[in-house]
Design a protein around this motif. Structure first.
Motif, PDB file in Angstrom:
ATOM      1  N   UNK A 185       5.539   3.519 -19.399  1.00 21.57           N
ATOM      2  CA  UNK A 185       6.419   2.767 -20.289  1.00 21.57           C
ATOM      3  C   UNK A 185       7.425   3.727 -20.925  1.00 21.57           C
ATOM      4  N   UNK A 186       8.716   3.386 -20.876  1.00 23.08           N
ATOM      5  CA  UNK A 186       9.749   4.308 -21.329  1.00 23.08           C
ATOM      6  C   UNK A 186      10.262   4.006 -22.730  1.00 23.08           C
ATOM      7  N   UNK A 187       9.438   3.357 -23.568  1.00 20.02           N
ATOM      8  CA  UNK A 187       9.839   3.124 -24.953  1.00 20.02           C
ATOM      9  C   UNK A 187       8.642   3.368 -25.863  1.00 20.02           C
ATOM     10  N   UNK A 188       8.935   3.570 -27.137  1.00 19.59           N
ATOM     11  CA  UNK A 188       7.896   3.855 -28.133  1.00 19.59           C
ATOM     12  C   UNK A 188       7.392   2.575 -28.767  1.00 19.59           C
ATOM     13  N   UNK A 189       6.082   2.465 -28.895  1.00 23.03           N
ATOM     14  CA  UNK A 189       5.471   1.361 -29.627  1.00 23.03           C
ATOM     15  C   UNK A 189       4.832   1.922 -30.892  1.00 23.03           C
ATOM     16  N   UNK A 190       4.506   1.027 -31.835  1.00 24.10           N
ATOM     17  CA  UNK A 190       4.063   1.459 -33.158  1.00 24.10           C
ATOM     18  C   UNK A 190       2.850   0.680 -33.625  1.00 24.10           C
ATOM     19  N   UNK A 191       2.083   1.301 -34.508  1.00 27.70           N
ATOM     20  CA  UNK A 191       0.936   0.636 -35.119  1.00 27.70           C
ATOM     21  C   UNK A 191       0.871   1.023 -36.595  1.00 27.70           C
ATOM     22  N   UNK A 192       0.686   0.059 -37.504  1.00 29.74           N
ATOM     23  CA  UNK A 192       0.468   0.406 -38.912  1.00 29.74           C
ATOM     24  C   UNK A 192      -0.960   0.916 -39.093  1.00 29.74           C
ATOM     25  N   UNK A 193      -1.102   1.993 -39.818  1.00 25.75           N
ATOM     26  CA  UNK A 193      -2.408   2.633 -39.996  1.00 25.75           C
ATOM     27  C   UNK A 193      -2.955   2.406 -41.398  1.00 25.75           C
TER      28      UNK A 193
END
Length: 239
Positions: A185-193
């Protein structure tokens, strides 16, 4: 890579982590030099609360494993909705379960922002939610649309902060994207911690985890001069 395909990534990561030379550039945009007292305090807080035993992969000596579960360290912060995914070998697919639900208001806020990013109407029922709430009144809401068709991934994501004083602010977004191969996958994903005071100044910050192809790190966002600003990026690991 999104949490929904974490099992796929884990297999790939373990195979690449052994005997591979680092090709990561010396100037790491996700791990700039940390020289101030404030930065070192944040790094110490993140390492003690969210880092597994490290180093892991081919990152710098300060690397740490981010793959384990992370419980809120912030006093008065709770996770009221979240999702968990596991690999179903018989179906050759990732199966996800939503535990806890956002309120109707939270759901409306997240879906509105995701529609602006291209979320198809037929995809609203597939959105997974994570919600962090602090007794201070600050909350962080995540919505993820992660649709897999064979190896083709269609993805859309938003992370929104909501506060009675500051209102609603989009912290991170991924417009509707397609990747032909879910493993690359060529994009960044995010997660709230977490929502926690990471630097000891008495003000709550928002801890996020960034996931790109073979690269994983933490970022910290706080309110400064009436707006949300990223004040830290670092730790994690790359392969």
């Amino acid at each position: 890579m999104s949490a929904i395909h974490a099992v796929l990534f884990l297999t790939l990561a373990m195979s690449l982590a052994v005997g591979q030379e680092s090709v990561h550039p010396e100037k790491d945009p996700h791990r700039p030099p940390c020289t101030t007292v404030r930065c070192r305090k944040i790094k110490s807080f993140l390492r003690s609360h969210y880092c597994g035993k490290g180093p892991f992969g081919n990152g710098p000596e300060e690397s740490c494993d981010t793959r384990g579960s992370k419980k809120p360290a912030g006093t008065g912060t709770e996770v009221t909705a979240q999702f968990f995914c596991s690999w179903d070998e018989s179906a050759k697919a990732s199966k996800c379960k939503q535990r806890g639900q956002p309120t109707n208001e939270e759901r409306d806020v997240v879906l509105h922002q995701m529609r602006l990013l291209g979320l198809p109407k037929r995809g609203e029922d597939e959105v997974l939610f994570k919600v962090l709430r602090s007794t201070s009144g600050l909350s962080v809401m995540q919505g993820v649309y992660d649709h897999l068709n064979g190896l083709e991934l269609t993805f859309c994501e938003v992370i929104v902060a909501a506060d009675a004083t500051e209102g609603i602010h989009v912290l991170r977004r991924v417009r509707l994207r397609k990747a032909e191969n879910v493993d690359v996958v060529d994009f960044t994903t995010w997660s709230p911690v977490d929502i926690a005071d990471t630097d000891g100044d008495g003000q709550l910050d928002i801890v996020l985890e960034g996931d790109a192809y073979e690269d994983h790190w933490f970022e910290v966002v706080t309110i400064e001069d009436g707006s949300f600003k990223t004040i830290f990026s670092g730790l994690g690991y790359y392969l």
